[in-house]
Design a protein around this motif. Structure first.
Motif, PDB file in Angstrom:
ATOM      1  N   ALA A   1     -12.894  -4.806   8.100  1.00 10.72           N
ATOM      2  CA  ALA A   1     -13.630  -5.923   8.694  1.00 10.72           C
ATOM      3  C   ALA A   1     -12.832  -6.509   9.851  1.00 10.72           C
ATOM      4  O   ALA A   1     -11.607  -6.598   9.805  1.00 10.72           O
ATOM      5  CB  ALA A   1     -13.891  -6.986   7.635  1.00 10.72           C
ATOM      6  N   PRO A   2     -13.520  -6.921  10.931  1.00 15.59           N
ATOM      7  CA  PRO A   2     -12.801  -7.517  12.069  1.00 15.59           C
ATOM      8  C   PRO A   2     -12.196  -8.860  11.675  1.00 15.59           C
ATOM      9  O   PRO A   2     -12.793  -9.637  10.934  1.00 15.59           O
ATOM     10  CB  PRO A   2     -13.889  -7.679  13.132  1.00 15.59           C
ATOM     11  CG  PRO A   2     -15.160  -7.704  12.385  1.00 15.59           C
ATOM     12  CD  PRO A   2     -14.956  -6.861  11.152  1.00 15.59           C
ATOM     13  N   ARG A   3     -11.000  -9.090  12.164  1.00 15.71           N
ATOM     14  CA  ARG A   3     -10.315 -10.350  11.859  1.00 15.71           C
ATOM     15  C   ARG A   3     -10.411 -11.272  13.066  1.00 15.71           C
ATOM     16  O   ARG A   3     -10.373 -10.800  14.210  1.00 15.71           O
ATOM     17  CB  ARG A   3      -8.863 -10.070  11.523  1.00 15.71           C
ATOM     18  CG  ARG A   3      -8.760  -9.246  10.259  1.00 15.71           C
ATOM     19  CD  ARG A   3      -7.392  -9.377   9.619  1.00 15.71           C
ATOM     20  NE  ARG A   3      -7.422  -8.717   8.328  1.00 15.71           N
ATOM     21  CZ  ARG A   3      -6.690  -7.676   8.027  1.00 15.71           C
ATOM     22  NH1 ARG A   3      -5.859  -7.179   8.906  1.00 15.71           N
ATOM     23  NH2 ARG A   3      -6.771  -7.134   6.837  1.00 15.71           N
ATOM     24  N   PRO A   4     -10.521 -12.565  12.834  1.00 14.64           N
ATOM     25  CA  PRO A   4     -10.601 -13.490  13.966  1.00 14.64           C
ATOM     26  C   PRO A   4      -9.280 -13.550  14.726  1.00 14.64           C
ATOM     27  O   PRO A   4      -8.214 -13.276  14.174  1.00 14.64           O
ATOM     28  CB  PRO A   4     -10.911 -14.835  13.303  1.00 14.64           C
ATOM     29  CG  PRO A   4     -10.434 -14.699  11.908  1.00 14.64           C
ATOM     30  CD  PRO A   4     -10.586 -13.247  11.549  1.00 14.64           C
ATOM     31  N   GLU A   5      -9.361 -13.910  16.002  1.00 19.06           N
ATOM     32  CA  GLU A   5      -8.171 -14.048  16.833  1.00 19.06           C
ATOM     33  C   GLU A   5      -7.298 -15.184  16.294  1.00 19.06           C
ATOM     34  O   GLU A   5      -7.806 -16.212  15.885  1.00 19.06           O
ATOM     35  CB  GLU A   5      -8.576 -14.393  18.269  1.00 19.06           C
ATOM     36  CG  GLU A   5      -9.089 -13.213  19.049  1.00 19.06           C
ATOM     37  CD  GLU A   5      -7.984 -12.237  19.417  1.00 19.06           C
ATOM     38  OE1 GLU A   5      -6.875 -12.672  19.738  1.00 19.06           O
ATOM     39  OE2 GLU A   5      -8.258 -11.033  19.367  1.00 19.06           O
ATOM     40  N   PRO A   6      -5.997 -14.995  16.293  1.00 18.96           N
ATOM     41  CA  PRO A   6      -5.134 -16.086  15.852  1.00 18.96           C
ATOM     42  C   PRO A   6      -5.186 -17.229  16.869  1.00 18.96           C
ATOM     43  O   PRO A   6      -5.383 -17.021  18.059  1.00 18.96           O
ATOM     44  CB  PRO A   6      -3.747 -15.454  15.797  1.00 18.96           C
ATOM     45  CG  PRO A   6      -3.826 -14.278  16.689  1.00 18.96           C
ATOM     46  CD  PRO A   6      -5.249 -13.808  16.660  1.00 18.96           C
TER      47      PRO A   6
ATOM     48  N   HIS B   1     -13.039  -4.506   3.179  1.00 19.29           N
ATOM     49  CA  HIS B   1     -12.388  -5.722   3.672  1.00 19.29           C
ATOM     50  C   HIS B   1     -11.309  -5.379   4.703  1.00 19.29           C
ATOM     51  O   HIS B   1     -11.139  -6.097   5.685  1.00 19.29           O
ATOM     52  CB  HIS B   1     -11.774  -6.503   2.513  1.00 19.29           C
ATOM     53  CG  HIS B   1     -11.120  -7.772   2.927  1.00 19.29           C
ATOM     54  ND1 HIS B   1     -11.828  -8.872   3.332  1.00 19.29           N
ATOM     55  CD2 HIS B   1      -9.812  -8.115   3.023  1.00 19.29           C
ATOM     56  CE1 HIS B   1     -10.994  -9.836   3.658  1.00 19.29           C
ATOM     57  NE2 HIS B   1      -9.764  -9.404   3.480  1.00 19.29           N
ATOM     58  N   ALA B   2     -10.609  -4.288   4.500  1.00 22.56           N
ATOM     59  CA  ALA B   2      -9.549  -3.895   5.429  1.00 22.56           C
ATOM     60  C   ALA B   2     -10.124  -3.499   6.783  1.00 22.56           C
ATOM     61  O   ALA B   2      -9.472  -3.675   7.809  1.00 22.56           O
ATOM     62  CB  ALA B   2      -8.737  -2.744   4.842  1.00 22.56           C
TER      63      ALA B   2
END
Length: 65
Positions: free
Chosen positions: A29-34, A26-27
């Motif tokens: 994994a790509p995070r979506p742009e704010p 999970h760490a």
């Protein structure tokens, strides 16, 4: 009859290892742009709200004699 205490310990260690693997995946994994516009609007609303929550400055009346 209860299972051996070591069995519980082994199961606990196995599950803890699984959870660590999930957390690591999970760490990475790509995070979506704010949402920048959403953040900016939110900050402006907070600033406006704080200004509105402050008491109004006293008004000075000038008397002309």
């Amino acid at each position: 009859m209860l299972p051996d205490t070591y069995t519980y310990l082994a199961l606990h260690e196995y599950r803890a290892a699984e959870l660590r693997e999930e957390a690591a995946a999970h760490a990475l994994a790509p995070r979506p742009e704010p949402h920048r516009i959403r953040t900016q609007v939110g900050l402006k609303l907070v600033a406006l709200g704080t200004r509105l929550a402050q008491p109004a400055p006293p008004r000075h009346r000038t008397r002309i004699a």
